[in-house]
Write a protein that holds these residues in place. Structure first.
Motif, PDB file in Angstrom:
ATOM      1  N   PRO A 101       0.610  -1.139  -0.126  1.00  0.00           N
ATOM      2  CA  PRO A 101      -0.614   0.096   0.187  1.00  0.00           C
ATOM      3  C   PRO A 101       0.657   1.093  -0.140  1.00  0.00           C
ATOM      4  CG  PRO A 101      -0.937  -1.851   1.735  1.00  0.00           C
ATOM      5  CD  PRO A 101       0.118  -2.419   1.434  1.00  0.00           C
ATOM      6  N   GLU A 102       2.225   1.498   0.541  1.00  0.00           N
ATOM      7  CA  GLU A 102       2.874   2.189   0.378  1.00  0.00           C
ATOM      8  C   GLU A 102       3.510   2.500  -0.882  1.00  0.00           C
ATOM      9  OE1 GLU A 102       3.155  -0.221   2.424  1.00  0.00           O
ATOM     10  OE2 GLU A 102       4.949  -0.996   1.806  1.00  0.00           O
ATOM     11  N   ASP A 103       3.114   1.335  -1.841  1.00  0.00           N
ATOM     12  CA  ASP A 103       4.215   1.960  -3.403  1.00  0.00           C
ATOM     13  C   ASP A 103       2.840   2.293  -3.651  1.00  0.00           C
ATOM     14  OD1 ASP A 103       6.610   0.681  -2.187  1.00  0.00           O
ATOM     15  OD2 ASP A 103       5.541  -1.154  -2.113  1.00  0.00           O
ATOM     16  N   ILE A 104       1.838   2.043  -3.692  1.00  0.00           N
ATOM     17  CA  ILE A 104       0.313   2.213  -4.561  1.00  0.00           C
ATOM     18  C   ILE A 104      -0.087   2.525  -4.429  1.00  0.00           C
ATOM     19  CG2 ILE A 104      -1.476   1.152  -6.488  1.00  0.00           C
ATOM     20  CD1 ILE A 104       0.724  -1.720  -5.830  1.00  0.00           C
ATOM     21  N   ASP A 105      -0.406   3.958  -5.056  1.00  0.00           N
ATOM     22  CA  ASP A 105      -1.271   4.991  -4.426  1.00  0.00           C
ATOM     23  C   ASP A 105      -1.154   6.283  -5.720  1.00  0.00           C
ATOM     24  OD1 ASP A 105      -3.415   6.874  -3.165  1.00  0.00           O
ATOM     25  OD2 ASP A 105      -1.672   7.410  -1.047  1.00  0.00           O
ATOM     26  N   PHE A 106      -1.762   6.277  -6.455  1.00  0.00           N
ATOM     27  CA  PHE A 106      -1.237   7.953  -7.097  1.00  0.00           C
ATOM     28  C   PHE A 106      -3.099   7.660  -7.931  1.00  0.00           C
ATOM     29  CE2 PHE A 106      -0.122   4.045  -9.780  1.00  0.00           C
ATOM     30  CZ  PHE A 106      -0.632   4.190 -10.706  1.00  0.00           C
ATOM     31  N   ILE A 107      -3.170   8.419  -8.876  1.00  0.00           N
ATOM     32  CA  ILE A 107      -4.132   9.123  -8.791  1.00  0.00           C
ATOM     33  C   ILE A 107      -4.456   9.659 -10.563  1.00  0.00           C
ATOM     34  CG2 ILE A 107      -5.089  11.531  -7.942  1.00  0.00           C
ATOM     35  CD1 ILE A 107      -7.222  10.328  -7.549  1.00  0.00           C
TER      36      ILE A 107
END
Ligand code: IPM
Ligand code: MN
Length: 360
Positions: free
Chosen positions: A127-133
């Motif tokens: 989760p710390e790596d995959i968080d974009f929009i």
């Protein structure tokens, strides 16, 4: 973001749509109902039966009058569009794209966020790596339906499909993306995803507008990636991304890849935004007709779409509450999203899905 109602009383048009759309929307409405009671606002729901079944019965997809009526709402919640007995394109163009275009929902906002406990096919990422929009332009490009056949059916046939990009359309999208990057206040980095080395007209315009607007946002770092490279980095280094802005077609493609790295279509939600008008929120997974009524479709995407709707209406605390609740569930109640299985169902008496069950 821009509620029409000054009061905390929101009129929401609900279009369950086709296949498993209505059943996931039913779950989202339960969550929205609980949130509204807890947080003290009111949702007035109006249900519409637009979709494949109605089309088969009446020949109507969505009339101009019906579109005009949709403009009177504060927001629209949509389940899914696509019916096995209706020729591909009719409902997609006549309903989904018609609403996006006629209501000038020029932004398609698609968060790619891996929630705790959710399985991702990226082995070493969490989760710390995959968080974009992803900010996908939603009213132009190849989606305008402009084109023609020359010599149709003949050996020397040519099919033309035009990508229409206006300075106004590109600029409002790019500007929205810069504002969002600032508001998110995370890595403060905006990546333009395009193909400037080949689409030397369309994406030259994107490139110029992107750099012009960037001059007004000195606090935002800008980056550029060709669309093919974007796909590569989304898999190899998703942590590099904060906000990606891109055109309609590329946005369509990279957000399916995005949905996969965040755990699958069952969890991916999106908003079709007209920041000055009426916006529509949807789980992006499609209607999956063969699973209709089987209680195997994950309603979290629809629930998250409901959360995005509340955020947009200005009920930010309530939206955050929904996201937190979803994260609590994924972190603690779920082993079954593992290895790409669908996991949750749409009724409370959840049962593990049959091993053969697959989302299409
Ligand atoms: C999406 C869908 C639609 C699109 C289809 C159903 C027309 O794939 O929302 O991403 O291409 O935009
Ligand atoms: Mn798509």
């Amino acid at each position: 973001m821009k509620p029409k109602s000054k009061s905390r009383n929101y009129r929401v048009a609900v279009i369950g749509g086709d296949g498993t759309g209505p059943e996931v929307i039913a779950e989202a409405l339960k969550v929205l109902d609980a949130a509204s009671r807890k947080d003290g606002f009111k949702l007035d729901l109006a249900h519409f039966d637009y979709g494949g079944e109605r089309y088969l019965k009446t020949g109507k997809v969505l009339t101009d009058k019906e579109v005009t009526d949709l403009k009177k709402f504060d927001a629209i919640l949509l389940g899914a569009v696509g019916h096995p007995d209706v020729k591909p394109g009719i409902l997609e163009k006549g309903l989904l794209l018609k609403v996006r275009f006629d209501l000038e929902q020029y932004i398609n906002l698609r968060p790619v966020k891996l929630y705790p406990g959710v399985w991702t096919p990226l082995r070493d990422k969490g989760p710390e790596d995959i968080d974009f929009i992803v900010v996908r332009e939603n009213n132009e490009g190849l989606y305008v339906g402009e084109g023609r056949f020359l010599n149709k059916g003949k050996k020397n046939e040519i099919a033309l499909q035009v990508s229409r990009n206006t300075r106004k359309g590109v600029e409002r999208c790019v500007r929205y993306a810069f504002e969002l990057t600032r508001r998110r206040n995370k890595r403060k980095k905006l990546t333009l995803c395009a193909k400037t080395n080949v689409l030397t007209y369309a994406h030259d315009l994107w490139w110029r507008v992107f750099n012009e607007v960037a001059g007004e946002y000195k606090d935002i770092r800008t980056d550029y990636a060709h669309v093919d490279a974007t796909c590569m980095w989304m898999v190899k280094n998703p942590e590099w991304f904060d906000v990606i802005v891109t055109d309609n077609m590329f946005g369509d493609i990279i957000t399916d890849l995005g949905a996969m790295i965040q755990g699958g279509m069952g969890i991916a939600a999106g908003g079709n935004l007209n920041p000055e008008g009426v916006s529509m929120f949807e789980p992006i997974g499609g209607s999956a007709p063969k699973y209709t009524g089987k209680n195997v479709i994950n309603p979290l995407a629809a629930i998250c779409a409901g959360g995005m709707m509340l955020e947009h209406l200005g009920e930010t605390a309530s939206a955050a509450g929904i996201e937190k609740a979803v994260m609590d569930v994924t972190a603690t109640k779920l082993k079954s999203l593992a290895a790409g299985k669908m996991g949750y169902g749409t009724s409370r008496s959840w049962a593990p899905p049959a091993p053969s069950a697959r989302r299409c």
